[in-house]
Structure formats: C-alpha cells, structure tokens
Design a protein around this motif. Structure first.
Motif, PDB file in Angstrom:
ATOM      1  N   VAL A 148     -17.609   3.306 -30.202  1.00  0.00           N
ATOM      2  CA  VAL A 148     -16.781   2.104 -30.169  1.00  0.00           C
ATOM      3  C   VAL A 148     -17.076   1.280 -31.419  1.00  0.00           C
ATOM      4  O   VAL A 148     -18.233   0.952 -31.692  1.00  0.00           O
ATOM      5  N   THR A 149     -16.040   0.966 -32.191  1.00  0.00           N
ATOM      6  CA  THR A 149     -16.175   0.179 -33.411  1.00  0.00           C
ATOM      7  C   THR A 149     -15.300  -1.058 -33.285  1.00  0.00           C
ATOM      8  O   THR A 149     -14.064  -0.955 -33.180  1.00  0.00           O
ATOM      9  N   ASP A 150     -15.961  -2.240 -33.296  1.00  0.00           N
ATOM     10  CA  ASP A 150     -15.236  -3.510 -33.148  1.00  0.00           C
ATOM     11  C   ASP A 150     -14.304  -3.475 -31.940  1.00  0.00           C
ATOM     12  O   ASP A 150     -13.105  -3.761 -32.040  1.00  0.00           O
ATOM     13  N   THR A 151     -14.857  -3.099 -30.795  1.00  0.00           N
ATOM     14  CA  THR A 151     -14.194  -3.028 -29.486  1.00  0.00           C
ATOM     15  C   THR A 151     -13.121  -1.931 -29.407  1.00  0.00           C
ATOM     16  O   THR A 151     -12.473  -1.790 -28.368  1.00  0.00           O
ATOM     17  N   GLN A 152     -12.924  -1.165 -30.479  1.00  0.00           N
ATOM     18  CA  GLN A 152     -11.935  -0.102 -30.467  1.00  0.00           C
ATOM     19  C   GLN A 152     -12.640   1.260 -30.438  1.00  0.00           C
ATOM     20  O   GLN A 152     -13.587   1.502 -31.185  1.00  0.00           O
ATOM     21  N   LYS A 153     -12.164   2.145 -29.552  1.00  0.00           N
ATOM     22  CA  LYS A 153     -12.757   3.482 -29.482  1.00  0.00           C
ATOM     23  C   LYS A 153     -12.454   4.264 -30.759  1.00  0.00           C
ATOM     24  O   LYS A 153     -11.306   4.330 -31.204  1.00  0.00           O
ATOM     25  N   SER A 154     -13.504   4.857 -31.330  1.00  0.00           N
ATOM     26  CA  SER A 154     -13.331   5.723 -32.497  1.00  0.00           C
ATOM     27  C   SER A 154     -13.677   7.167 -32.165  1.00  0.00           C
ATOM     28  O   SER A 154     -13.445   8.071 -32.972  1.00  0.00           O
ATOM     29  N   ALA A 155     -14.246   7.400 -30.978  1.00  0.00           N
ATOM     30  CA  ALA A 155     -14.502   8.757 -30.494  1.00  0.00           C
ATOM     31  C   ALA A 155     -14.575   8.714 -28.977  1.00  0.00           C
ATOM     32  O   ALA A 155     -15.188   7.825 -28.395  1.00  0.00           O
ATOM     33  N   ASP A 156     -13.915   9.663 -28.342  1.00  0.00           N
ATOM     34  CA  ASP A 156     -13.952   9.784 -26.887  1.00  0.00           C
ATOM     35  C   ASP A 156     -13.609  11.236 -26.557  1.00  0.00           C
ATOM     36  O   ASP A 156     -12.458  11.577 -26.314  1.00  0.00           O
ATOM     37  N   GLN A 157     -14.632  12.073 -26.565  1.00  0.00           N
ATOM     38  CA  GLN A 157     -14.422  13.507 -26.466  1.00  0.00           C
ATOM     39  C   GLN A 157     -15.386  14.122 -25.457  1.00  0.00           C
ATOM     40  O   GLN A 157     -16.569  13.792 -25.429  1.00  0.00           O
ATOM     41  N   PHE A 158     -14.862  15.046 -24.640  1.00  0.00           N
ATOM     42  CA  PHE A 158     -15.670  15.755 -23.655  1.00  0.00           C
ATOM     43  C   PHE A 158     -15.300  17.232 -23.696  1.00  0.00           C
ATOM     44  O   PHE A 158     -14.134  17.594 -23.875  1.00  0.00           O
ATOM     45  N   LYS A 159     -16.304  18.092 -23.530  1.00  0.00           N
ATOM     46  CA  LYS A 159     -16.035  19.527 -23.416  1.00  0.00           C
ATOM     47  C   LYS A 159     -17.051  20.174 -22.492  1.00  0.00           C
ATOM     48  O   LYS A 159     -18.182  19.681 -22.341  1.00  0.00           O
ATOM     49  N   ALA A 160     -16.647  21.264 -21.865  1.00  0.00           N
ATOM     50  CA  ALA A 160     -17.534  22.058 -21.019  1.00  0.00           C
ATOM     51  C   ALA A 160     -17.082  23.502 -21.129  1.00  0.00           C
ATOM     52  O   ALA A 160     -15.876  23.783 -21.247  1.00  0.00           O
ATOM     53  N   GLY A 161     -18.043  24.411 -21.131  1.00  0.00           N
ATOM     54  CA  GLY A 161     -17.655  25.804 -21.303  1.00  0.00           C
ATOM     55  C   GLY A 161     -18.680  26.775 -20.764  1.00  0.00           C
ATOM     56  O   GLY A 161     -19.791  26.409 -20.378  1.00  0.00           O
ATOM     57  N   VAL A 162     -18.275  28.046 -20.747  1.00  0.00           N
ATOM     58  CA  VAL A 162     -19.147  29.133 -20.324  1.00  0.00           C
ATOM     59  C   VAL A 162     -18.899  30.308 -21.263  1.00  0.00           C
ATOM     60  O   VAL A 162     -17.766  30.545 -21.710  1.00  0.00           O
ATOM     61  N   ASP A 163     -19.965  31.036 -21.588  1.00  0.00           N
ATOM     62  CA  ASP A 163     -19.874  32.165 -22.521  1.00  0.00           C
ATOM     63  C   ASP A 163     -20.790  33.283 -22.012  1.00  0.00           C
ATOM     64  O   ASP A 163     -21.974  33.049 -21.771  1.00  0.00           O
ATOM     65  N   TYR A 164     -20.230  34.481 -21.846  1.00  0.00           N
ATOM     66  CA  TYR A 164     -21.030  35.626 -21.398  1.00  0.00           C
ATOM     67  C   TYR A 164     -20.879  36.769 -22.388  1.00  0.00           C
ATOM     68  O   TYR A 164     -19.766  37.112 -22.800  1.00  0.00           O
ATOM     69  N   GLN A 165     -22.029  37.359 -22.775  1.00  0.00           N
ATOM     70  CA  GLN A 165     -22.034  38.481 -23.710  1.00  0.00           C
ATOM     71  C   GLN A 165     -22.917  39.579 -23.170  1.00  0.00           C
ATOM     72  O   GLN A 165     -24.034  39.329 -22.712  1.00  0.00           O
ATOM     73  N   SER A 166     -22.423  40.824 -23.243  1.00  0.00           N
ATOM     74  CA  SER A 166     -23.177  41.979 -22.758  1.00  0.00           C
ATOM     75  C   SER A 166     -23.225  43.039 -23.858  1.00  0.00           C
ATOM     76  O   SER A 166     -22.189  43.496 -24.340  1.00  0.00           O
ATOM     77  N   ASN A 167     -24.451  43.417 -24.253  1.00  0.00           N
ATOM     78  CA  ASN A 167     -24.633  44.475 -25.244  1.00  0.00           C
ATOM     79  C   ASN A 167     -24.632  45.825 -24.522  1.00  0.00           C
ATOM     80  O   ASN A 167     -25.577  46.156 -23.810  1.00  0.00           O
ATOM     81  N   PHE A 168     -23.577  46.593 -24.722  1.00  0.00           N
ATOM     82  CA  PHE A 168     -23.455  47.852 -23.995  1.00  0.00           C
ATOM     83  C   PHE A 168     -23.945  49.056 -24.803  1.00  0.00           C
ATOM     84  O   PHE A 168     -24.207  50.109 -24.235  1.00  0.00           O
ATOM     85  N   SER A 169     -24.094  48.909 -26.122  1.00  0.00           N
ATOM     86  CA  SER A 169     -24.545  50.031 -26.926  1.00  0.00           C
ATOM     87  C   SER A 169     -25.031  49.551 -28.288  1.00  0.00           C
ATOM     88  O   SER A 169     -24.226  49.144 -29.128  1.00  0.00           O
TER      89      SER A 169
END
Length: 318
Positions: A148-169
């Motif tokens: 928040v800069t001078d009562t004004q939002k300058s960033a408002d960001q949210f993220k959520a995730g999932v990542d799966y990796q399998s080494n098969f060879s």
C-alpha cells in the motif's frame, strides 16, 4: 588424523559419500575428504558399514590408513578407504535414509515500510511443503504479496499451486502441475494454469541440477474489466530450473514460459532467482533475490512486466 599430520579432536557425526564430518568445540562442524584421513579413533561405539556390505557397531581405532573395529562379535580389520559409512550408534544407515520419503517445510516473510513524504507498507509471505523421495517429488506452495502506497494498493497478489515430478528412467521424468490465484493490480480476478509433460536432467550431480521441461498446458485468466478479453487457451508449457549448492549457501533459478497455441504472441513468462545462506542457525536462512512476471497481453492500462526485488527471512524444518 590426516595425511598432512593434522590431528582433529571432536565428535565424528558421520562418514558418507567420501566425506568425514566432525563436530568440534573450537571450529564448529568440519568436513574432511575421506581420502585425506589416515586414522580414526572413537571413545564410544559407532555404527559402521564397509564397502563389502559388512555392517557392525563398535569402537574404532587405528592409524597409517589401517582401522580396527572392536565389536561384540570380535575385532574387524580394515582400511580407511573401505569404510562406506559411519553414523551414530542406534541411528539409521544414511543409505536407507536416502531411500525414504520425507517432508520438508519452509516459511518466509518480508516486511518493508516507509513514512514521511510518502507512506508505504509492503508485506509478503510464502509457505512451501515438499515430500521428496529418491525418484519423485511433490511440492505444495502458496504466496501472498500486498503493498500500500499513500493509501493506494500497489500490489495485491495471491497464488497457490502443486507440482509433482517422477523420475521413471535415469535423467528422464514426467510431471503434472497446477497453479491458481489472483492479481488485483493487474485486474486479474482469477487465473489458473494446468500443465503436464516430460522433463530431462541436463545436469544431475550431488550439488548441482539443471532440469528442463516440455509439456502441454491450459491457461485461464478472467479479467474484471470488460475491455480486456479473458484467456481460455491450450498451449505449451516450457520450464527450466537450476540449483547449485555451495559450501554454506545455495543459488536457485526458475523460469517458466506458457504460450497459447491459437496465438503464440499471447504468453506468460515467470522467473525467479535467489541466493540463500544460513542466518543465525542452519534452520534460519536469509534469501536475496529477484522475480519477474511478464504478460504479453495484459489488461488495459497495465504494464506487461512486473519486477520484484526481495530480502526474506526463511525458516526451514522437517
């Protein structure tokens, strides 16, 4: 005792992967190349495994490259170079530990503020949970950034995730991932990227990895403004990650490129690079880095590129 005549007194916490780790009162933890060690003496039993597979518990003593292990079943004669691993008596063999899946967690936060001619307050927090085994890895993560800069939002960001990796060879793997969230400053009410594909380890060493990914994705972006067209498109998913473990610090680089099939000029590019080293204790770390978020066709009145510089305090635990 070492080849150059040095005598190091401390607690031998483990011998593994060609290194002898000694905890000392005067210099902290010291790691010595096993090839440089000529003698080891312990005043208490330790667990030991030889290169032949022989496994026993006992006191170790010896010099000039030869060792004796005094166990309950008798004395075993061997040499320093034939010791595959040593660990605390009653503990788990490092070789078995390496084959086990285990959870690791991290939480980080950074707060920046300013008052006077300008008033500014920025907060960011991240949480990551990783379940890793010898051949696969599952990661859950979430992050929130608000300024928040001078009562004004300058960033408002949210993220959520999932990542799966399998080494098969060998160096080959397959992966699936999904990330969703919002970015109200960029007028994005909701976004989601789902992807799956294959990966390849260009470098796979104990202290350094370079992994590339190539797959298919589906990208969805819903904008609040009716002047900006929503995105609902299949496309490619291209990724590159690099990690380098230094003596007491690490460097991480991540890059993701997601273009749409129906319009390759419509793409999302994200990047993060940081340097991390222990702070106060191994559990606490200080992270210095930069991240970039590029949207080739952003909402009306929004810049394509967002760049963030950060200093974060990170807590790790298992």
């Amino acid at each position: 005792e070492t080849k150059n005549g040095a005598r190091i007194v401390g607690k031998v916490s483990k011998i593994d992967a060609g290194s002898v780790v000694v905890d000392t009162d005067y210099a902290g933890t010291i790691t010595i190349k096993q090839a440089e060690v000529t003698g080891i003496v312990t005043d208490a039993p330790v667990a030991i495994r030889l290169a032949s597979g022989t496994r026993t518990d006992g006191k170790v003593y010896g010099s000039n490259g030869t060792l004796q292990v005094a166990s309950a079943d008798g004395t075993i004669n061997t040499t320093v170079d034939k010791v595959a691993a040593v660990w605390a008596a009653g503990g788990k063999d490092p070789q078995l530990v390496a084959l086990e899946r285990g959870w690791a967690y991290e939480a980080s936060v950074d707060i920046a503020g300013k008052s006077g001619n300008k008033s500014q307050l920025g907060t960011a927090a991240q949480v990551r949970a990783t379940l890793a085994g010898p051949n696969d890895k599952l990661v859950f993560y979430t992050a929130y950034d608000r300024q928040v800069t001078d009562t004004q939002k300058s960033a408002d960001q949210f993220k959520a995730g999932v990542d799966y990796q399998s080494n098969f060879s060998g160096s080959n793997s397959w992966y699936v991932r999904n990330e969703g969230g919002f970015d109200r400053i960029k007028d994005i009410q909701f976004y989601d990227v789902a992807a799956a594909g294959f990966g390849y380890d260009f470098v796979k060493a104990p202290k350094q990895t370079v992994t590339g990914r190539l797959g298919f994705s589906f990208r969805n972006e819903n904008y609040k403004s009716p002047l900006t067209s929503d995105v609902n498109a299949a496309g490619l998913d291209v990724g590159l990650s690099h990690s380098l473990q230094l003596t007491d610090s690490s460097i991480i680089n991540r890059l993701t490129f997601v273009p749409s099939f129906n319009d390759f000029s419509n793409f999302r590019l994200t990047h993060e690079s940081f340097y991390e080293r222990p702070f106060i204790s191994p559990t606490w770390k200080l992270r210095l880095g930069v991240s970039n978020d590029f949207n080739s066709k952003p909402g009306k009145g929004v810049d394509k590129m967002d760049t963030s510089y950060f200093t974060r305090l990170v807590l790790n635990w298992r």
